[in-house]
Design an enzyme around this catalytic site. Structure first.
Site, PDB file in Angstrom:
ATOM      1  N   LYS A  27       4.138  -7.191   5.404  1.00  0.00           N
ATOM      2  CA  LYS A  27       4.039  -5.980   6.234  1.00  0.00           C
ATOM      3  C   LYS A  27       3.048  -5.076   5.498  1.00  0.00           C
ATOM      4  CE  LYS A  27       4.795  -2.200   6.999  1.00  0.00           C
ATOM      5  NZ  LYS A  27       3.637  -1.292   7.113  1.00  0.00           N
ATOM      6  N   SER A  52       4.474   4.590  -2.172  1.00  0.00           N
ATOM      7  CA  SER A  52       4.822   5.872  -2.799  1.00  0.00           C
ATOM      8  C   SER A  52       6.276   5.835  -3.298  1.00  0.00           C
ATOM      9  CB  SER A  52       4.627   7.001  -1.785  1.00  0.00           C
ATOM     10  OG  SER A  52       5.444   6.756  -0.663  1.00  0.00           O
ATOM     11  N   CYS A 112      -3.360   3.576  -7.991  1.00  0.00           N
ATOM     12  CA  CYS A 112      -2.127   3.915  -8.722  1.00  0.00           C
ATOM     13  C   CYS A 112      -2.394   3.944 -10.218  1.00  0.00           C
ATOM     14  CB  CYS A 112      -1.025   2.936  -8.401  1.00  0.00           C
ATOM     15  SG  CYS A 112      -1.334   1.312  -9.083  1.00  0.00           S
ATOM     16  N   GLU A 126      -0.398  -0.018   7.773  1.00  0.00           N
ATOM     17  CA  GLU A 126      -0.933   0.066   9.130  1.00  0.00           C
ATOM     18  C   GLU A 126      -2.274   0.812   9.150  1.00  0.00           C
ATOM     19  OE1 GLU A 126       1.610   1.412   7.732  1.00  0.00           O
ATOM     20  OE2 GLU A 126       2.340   3.254   8.664  1.00  0.00           O
ATOM     21  N   PHE A 168      -1.793   1.128   1.435  1.00  0.00           N
ATOM     22  CA  PHE A 168      -3.147   1.093   1.994  1.00  0.00           C
ATOM     23  C   PHE A 168      -4.216   0.921   0.921  1.00  0.00           C
ATOM     24  CE2 PHE A 168      -3.332   5.471   0.564  1.00  0.00           C
ATOM     25  CZ  PHE A 168      -4.674   5.625   0.222  1.00  0.00           C
TER      26      PHE A 168
END
Ligand code: NAD
Length: 505
Positions: A173, A226, A281, A176, A149
């Site tokens: 993908k 993650s 990150c 969401e 995200f």
């Protein structure tokens, strides 16, 4: 309420699952849309369409392919403000930072314009009598990217750009939690002249991801997210023989030596620790001053600077950073802060006390937004969960060291190894640091050492599983396979069958 659909074969695709999930506006804490979640049937539908389109795309000469990318880049620039606004409103990061998210992705599209060069093979003439050997780089076919995200434009573009330029069809993908920008980017690809079926977006959770992992058509998976999910995907791909590169979480340290300009370093640390609410990150979450005097001066400077930060709505130009992505994310960050206090760390500035009850932006209340103020811990030790865990929030921990050697050990022995930085004027100390630190990306007086697009990006240890990095030349290596040809053109000179291994005399 608006439904964000999948994007397959150049158009919206509602899917068959009927499952949806709310997409929130973190700044207000309210739902703003819902996103369709794919099941296996939906994912297989996208893969089948991609497979149909891929062969023709791969047959186009690479220069024609990159002309589409050139037009795509232009369209992204034309739509920059619209994309950045949508991104901010779904993620919570501030508008200017959202533009940076998009631009850092575009940088990799620009690098991918060099595909004709990156795809060149090697050639050796006369490796034997009348024999030449050469290699080709060929696309893999249909490949996929599964992205997090926190960079909903940059990371999808890091994956899709080189993969598509190399002649693959791509299934994205995305997360969401902020799915609109990835779909918009795919629409712009079509507007730029990209063929239908070459860039597809399917939304979803574990079910959609597992359908990608289990597909026999998908040839490679590029994952970012993650560490537990990175490891899961890496292991599952390895078990079925699928190529994968999986990048995970981080705990980035900044070492500060006594000769650094402490005032300037403190400014840099504040930006790198709290920018994007620490949801990067490459965020700096641990500062390691060397020596007591450095620690005290740095502490004093941070205590002066941190409370000046303005936390607010992502579109408010006064905001230095905005809300966390979800209520769960805020709850997790604040739980870890409580654990730090219970473990005996010195909570010098407590972001949990931020009061947004009267805050508004353009007449709307921010009281339900997922905000937490900047927190600063001193005297953190390596056994505390605020040190061992990735917090992924606006929390800076100070771990004091007596010597440079002791300081270098901290990031080197941490299970994560994404980024690290040192602040000093001493070239020799910096050189030792570069040589010895066990981390993938190093900054010298640079707090967030995200390499430029034509170098590669990748962490070590629990921050990255797989052999190749993201972007730069590695991205073309990852999304292509090498074919090696040994050729000779004999003329009526059969020597009869040979039963021994041919070797050079
Ligand atoms: P996440 O792991 O929750 O999600 C990443 C992706 O995996 C999403 O697309 C999500 O839908 C999917 N996913 C989630 N749970 C899954 C499951 N059980 N099975 C299969 N798929 C699943 O990560 P996030 O919260 O979206 O992103 C934040 C994390 O990403 C942080 O740990 C951050 O450090 C990391 N990150 C790493 C890098 C890097 O390059 N190393 C870059 C950006 C972010």
């Amino acid at each position: 309420m608006r439904t964000i659909q999948h994007f397959v074969d150049g158009t919206d695709y509602p899917g068959t699952s009927g499952n949806t999930q709310p997409v929130l506006n973190p700044s207000l804490g309210t739902p703003q849309a819902e996103v369709a979640l794919a099941n296996k049937v939906d994912v297989d539908h996208a893969i089948a369409n991609a497979a149909k389109a891929q062969k023709k795309w791969a047959q186009q000469n690479p220069q024609k392919r990159i002309r589409v990318l050139m037009a795509w880049i232009q369209l992204i620039h034309q739509h920059m403000d619209e994309l950045a606004r949508t991104l901010s409103l779904e993620h919570g990061k501030i508008f200017e930072d959202a533009k940076g998210d998009i631009q850092r992705g575009v940088d990799v599209l620009e690098f991918a314009l060099g595909a004709p060069h990156q795809l060149k093979g090697e050639y050796s003439s006369g490796v034997g009598p009348g024999i030449d050997t050469y290699s080709l780089r060929q696309p893999l076919g249909v490949v996929a990217g599964i992205t997090p995200f926190n960079f909903p434009a940059m990371i999808p573009l890091w994956k899709a750009g080189p993969a598509i330029a190399a002649g693959n069809a791509f299934i994205l993908k995305p997360s969401e939690r902020d799915p609109s920008v990835p779909v918009r980017l795919a629409e712009l690809f079509i507007e730029a002249g990209g063929p239908e079926g070459i860039l597809n977006v399917v939304h979803g959770d574990k079910e959609a991801v597992d359908a990608l992992l289990d597909s026999e058509t998908i040839q490679a998976i590029g994952f970012v997210g993650s560490t537990p999910i990175a490891q899961y995907i890496y292991e599952r791909c390895a078990a079925s023989g699928k190529r994968s590169q999986c990048f995970g979480g981080a705990k980035n340290h900044a070492i500060v030596l006594p000769d650094a300009d402490l005032e300037a370093t403190a400014d840099t640390l504040v930006g790198a620790a709290f920018g994007s609410a620490g949801e990067r990150c490459m965020a700096l979450s641990v500062v390691v001053p060397v020596g007591k005097e450095t620690a005290e001066k740095l502490r004093e400077a941070l205590i002066r600077k941190i409370p000046q930060l303005h936390v607010g709505h992502c579109l408010d130009p006064r905001s230095d950073y905005g809300a966390l992505v979800t209520a769960d994310a805020k709850e997790r960050v604040e739980r870890l802060i409580t654990e730090g206090v219970n473990d005996g760390a010195d909570l010098v500035i407590d972001g949990r006390t931020l009061d947004m009850s009267d805050a508004t932006f353009e007449g709307e209340s921010l009281s339900q937004g997922f905000y937490t103020g900047p927190s600063f811990f001193d005297h953190v030790t390596t056994d505390m969960s605020i040190y061992t865990e990735e917090i992924f929030g606006p929390v800076l921990s100070m771990v004091r060291a007596e010597t440079l050697e002791e300081a270098i050990k901290l990031p080197s022995e941490h299970r994560y190894g994404n980024g690290v930085a040192i602040f000093t004027r001493d070239g020799g100390a910096a050189r030792d640091f570069i040589t010895n630190v066990d981390v993938g990306m190093v900054g010298i007086n640079v707090p967030i050492p995200v390499p430029i697009a034509y170098y590669t990006f990748g962490g070590w240890k629990a921050s990255g599983f797989g052999d190749l990095n993201q972007h730069g030349p590695d991205s073309f290596r990852f999304y292509t396979k090498t074919k090696t040809v040994t050729a000779r053109w004999p003329e009526n000179e059969s020597a009869g069958p040979q039963f021994t291994m041919p070797v050079m005399d």
